[in-house]
Design a protein around this motif. Structure first.
Motif, PDB file in Angstrom:
ATOM      1  N   MET A   1      29.685  45.578  37.809  1.00 15.12           N
ATOM      2  CA  MET A   1      29.711  44.232  38.073  1.00 15.12           C
ATOM      3  C   MET A   1      30.718  42.956  37.439  1.00 15.12           C
ATOM      4  N   LEU A   2      30.926  41.882  38.119  1.00 17.12           N
ATOM      5  CA  LEU A   2      32.012  40.732  37.660  1.00 17.12           C
ATOM      6  C   LEU A   2      31.647  40.905  37.068  1.00 17.12           C
ATOM      7  N   THR A   3      32.538  39.953  35.791  1.00 19.03           N
ATOM      8  CA  THR A   3      32.367  39.698  34.458  1.00 19.03           C
ATOM      9  C   THR A   3      33.422  38.031  34.823  1.00 19.03           C
ATOM     10  N   THR A   4      33.503  37.106  33.309  1.00 21.10           N
ATOM     11  CA  THR A   4      34.032  36.072  33.730  1.00 21.10           C
ATOM     12  C   THR A   4      35.643  36.478  32.618  1.00 21.10           C
ATOM     13  N   ARG A   5      35.458  37.719  32.132  1.00 23.64           N
ATOM     14  CA  ARG A   5      36.658  38.678  31.711  1.00 23.64           C
ATOM     15  C   ARG A   5      37.846  38.738  32.440  1.00 23.64           C
ATOM     16  N   TYR A   6      38.397  37.829  32.909  1.00 25.44           N
ATOM     17  CA  TYR A   6      39.496  37.796  34.498  1.00 25.44           C
ATOM     18  C   TYR A   6      40.945  38.716  33.854  1.00 25.44           C
ATOM     19  N   VAL A   7      41.171  39.243  34.636  1.00 26.52           N
ATOM     20  CA  VAL A   7      42.567  40.034  34.290  1.00 26.52           C
ATOM     21  C   VAL A   7      43.031  40.222  35.664  1.00 26.52           C
ATOM     22  N   ALA A   8      44.316  40.588  36.092  1.00 25.59           N
ATOM     23  CA  ALA A   8      45.232  40.890  37.169  1.00 25.59           C
ATOM     24  C   ALA A   8      44.939  41.096  38.161  1.00 25.59           C
ATOM     25  N   GLY A   9      44.414  40.815  39.202  1.00 24.32           N
ATOM     26  CA  GLY A   9      43.699  41.928  40.416  1.00 24.32           C
ATOM     27  C   GLY A   9      42.066  41.612  40.287  1.00 24.32           C
ATOM     28  N   SER A  10      41.584  40.542  39.311  1.00 29.30           N
ATOM     29  CA  SER A  10      40.137  40.797  39.707  1.00 29.30           C
ATOM     30  C   SER A  10      39.131  39.700  40.118  1.00 29.30           C
TER      31      SER A  10
END
Length: 259
Positions: A1-10
């Protein structure tokens, strides 16, 4: 599932383009408990849907003559201009060239080779959505497309996504294809890619899923609030219960009650 730990391409942003922002506030406020906060007069009517004070999505008025009401997904880019060049190089279209949004970040809007719109957000002061995967917030994405192979080739070239798959839990023998950010394990998957013919009511598109505690109640409330139940709630073994819906202006989305 999604998180707010954003990385490139998320996925790091989501917004709604709708012809009637006040009607959208009433609908999504009644459905998910969102409140709307304007970004100010200098933002041209853009604002934020908030969930308990945290930004769950953006929203703006889009007149009908400029396009249908729709949810738009954005992926994180470390360099918006380089991503625009990659989109062109791999057969996509640059709809809106990269541009600065005050000191908040840099954005652009594209279309993949099948014409499906998506955007990118290069973070500045705004890193992305404040909440994901919690009840009432974005929890999954799905690309409905007529050519899965071509779509995966495009997005993996542009964003470097990793790809994994699993058998459909309904025992049909089909395979569900999932994507995750480059350099991350498959456990970081945030979306799936499915054939558009599995959804004969619509053309190719990105479909956002929002987490809910009660899928059936949410579907019923959608109808009460003037929306449409495009696909009634169904169970997926070991996944949960989901339904495909649309708001009163026709913007498509889905909800998922996790197993």
């Amino acid at each position: 599932m999604l998180t707010t730990r954003y990385v490139a391409g998320s996925p790091n942003w989501l917004d709604l383009g709708t012809p009637d922002i006040e009607a959208a506030q009433q609908f999504y406020g009644g459905l998910f408990g969102w409140t709307f906060r304007s970004a100010g007069p200098e933002a041209g009517g853009y604002g934020m849907f908030q969930l308990d004070g945290r930004t769950a999505a953006g929203a703006m008025t889009v007149p009908p003559e400029q396009g249908p009401s729709a949810w738009n997904v954005y992926f994180q880019s470390p360099d918006a201009d380089a991503t625009a060049e990659a989109v062109r190089r791999h057969g996509g279209t640059v709809v809106f060239e990269p541009m600065d949004v005050f000191d908040l970040g840099r954005m652009a809007v594209f279309a993949d080779p099948a014409g499906v719109a998506f955007g990118i957000w290069q973070p500045g002061e705004n890193k992305g959505l404040d909440v994901a995967a919690a009840t009432g917030s974005l929890c999954w994405l799905e690309l409905h497309t007529s050519d899965q192979e071509a779509a995966l080739a495009f997005y993996t070239e542009v964003f470097g996504w990793g790809v994994s798959s699993m058998p459909y839990p309904d025992g049909s023998g089909g395979v569900y294809t999932m994507v995750h950010p480059a350099g991350e394990s498959p456990e970081a998957m945030f979306g799936g890619v499915v054939p558009a013919e599995d959804d004969p009511m619509s053309s190719a598109h990105w479909l956002p899923y929002f987490a809910v505690d009660d899928c059936d109640a949410t579907a019923a409330r959608t109808a009460t609030l003037g929306g449409t139940v495009r696909m009634p709630p169904v169970d997926l073994k070991d996944v949960g219960r989901f339904a495909a819906l649309a708001d009163p202006a026709g913007a498509r989305f889905a909800v998922l009650q996790g197993a």
